[in-house]
Design an enzyme around this catalytic site. Sequence first.
Site, PDB file in Angstrom:
ATOM      1  N   ASP A   1       0.855  -1.191   0.000  1.00 11.95           N
ATOM      2  CA  ASP A   1       0.000   0.000   0.000  1.00 11.95           C
ATOM      3  C   ASP A   1       0.890   1.240   0.000  1.00 11.95           C
ATOM      4  O   ASP A   1       1.377   1.680   1.036  1.00 11.95           O
ATOM      5  CB  ASP A   1      -0.916   0.012   1.226  1.00 11.95           C
TER       6      ASP A   1
ATOM      7  N   HIS B   1       0.400   7.883   4.069  1.00 14.03           N
ATOM      8  CA  HIS B   1       0.991   7.197   5.210  1.00 14.03           C
ATOM      9  C   HIS B   1       2.490   7.473   5.355  1.00 14.03           C
ATOM     10  O   HIS B   1       3.131   6.890   6.237  1.00 14.03           O
ATOM     11  CB  HIS B   1       0.750   5.697   5.091  1.00 14.03           C
TER      12      HIS B   1
ATOM     13  N   ILE C   1      -0.826   9.270   8.647  1.00 11.41           N
ATOM     14  CA  ILE C   1      -1.582   8.366   9.505  1.00 11.41           C
ATOM     15  C   ILE C   1      -1.178   6.914   9.216  1.00 11.41           C
ATOM     16  O   ILE C   1      -0.605   6.618   8.163  1.00 11.41           O
ATOM     17  CB  ILE C   1      -3.105   8.528   9.304  1.00 11.41           C
TER      18      ILE C   1
ATOM     19  N   GLY D   1      -5.120   1.686   7.981  1.00 12.58           N
ATOM     20  CA  GLY D   1      -6.147   0.979   8.737  1.00 12.58           C
ATOM     21  C   GLY D   1      -5.883  -0.517   8.792  1.00 12.58           C
ATOM     22  O   GLY D   1      -6.095  -1.169   9.825  1.00 12.58           O
TER      23      GLY D   1
END
Length: 284
Positions: free
Chosen positions: A187, A192, A207, A210
């Site tokens: 990803d 991120h 961040i 998830g």
Amino acid sequence: MPIDAAEAVAAEPRSSEITWGHKDVQLYHLGVGAGLPATDADELRYTLESRLHVLPSFATVAGAGTALAGGLTAPGIEVDLAAVLHGGQTVVLHRPIPVEGTAVSASRVQAVYDKGKAAVIVLRSEVSDAEGPLWTSDSQIFVRGEGGFGGERGPSARLELPDRAPDRTEERPIRPDQALLYRLSGDWNPLHADPEFAKLAGFDRPILHGLCSYGMTLKAVVDTVLGGDVARVDSYTTRFAGVVFPGETLRLRMWESPGRVQVVVSAVERDDAPVLADTVVTHH
């Protein structure tokens, strides 16, 4: 219409071959916090190739997560990726994931729900190898601004928490560099890693993925409730309820019942701000 629900659901599954080896598994495990302490016998089950077993949430990155990306380009689906959020994830295991594998992933749009101001696309991937089915993965993709097309609203029930204190509470620190490590499993979203990109998205810093929180949570359940035995996991589902930042700490509250663990995950440093909700691990 950017989303043609009927066309999307009716389309034939897209098949692709995926492969993985022990290095992919080890990298994923490190990305979800394994290896601390580095010489701990329990952690070596995640990091040392001679003792390796596979955390079932590895299913979300096997083949570098190509099934999810492919689903967003399926017939009938044309969306702005900037409007896309990962709303929920479910993995059902048909048998333990091998350390090395070659498999076929058949991906399709299982459902498209109309939430009014948004659409929810359910992408299903069914993965099998020469010995038969391995896992089924459902990703719930929330697309802002794409609702209002007159479709079904779909399920919206929330799990009630048991009327008692948690049976177990665990805390898991997130390393400051954990998002940088986790993204190497496939990803590559700069949200991120790149502070400037994160600010454009409304965050003061990058961040955590998830699905990284998802993997960290399953590892905690396996290590505590299931005695470290990944083969006992039958299914694992969650709803992504909020963000968490590298360097913070996850608080996991667990309620145990026969064959089932319900979990709520929050961010310790932000007054238990929600991270994962409606989270259930079923097991045998």
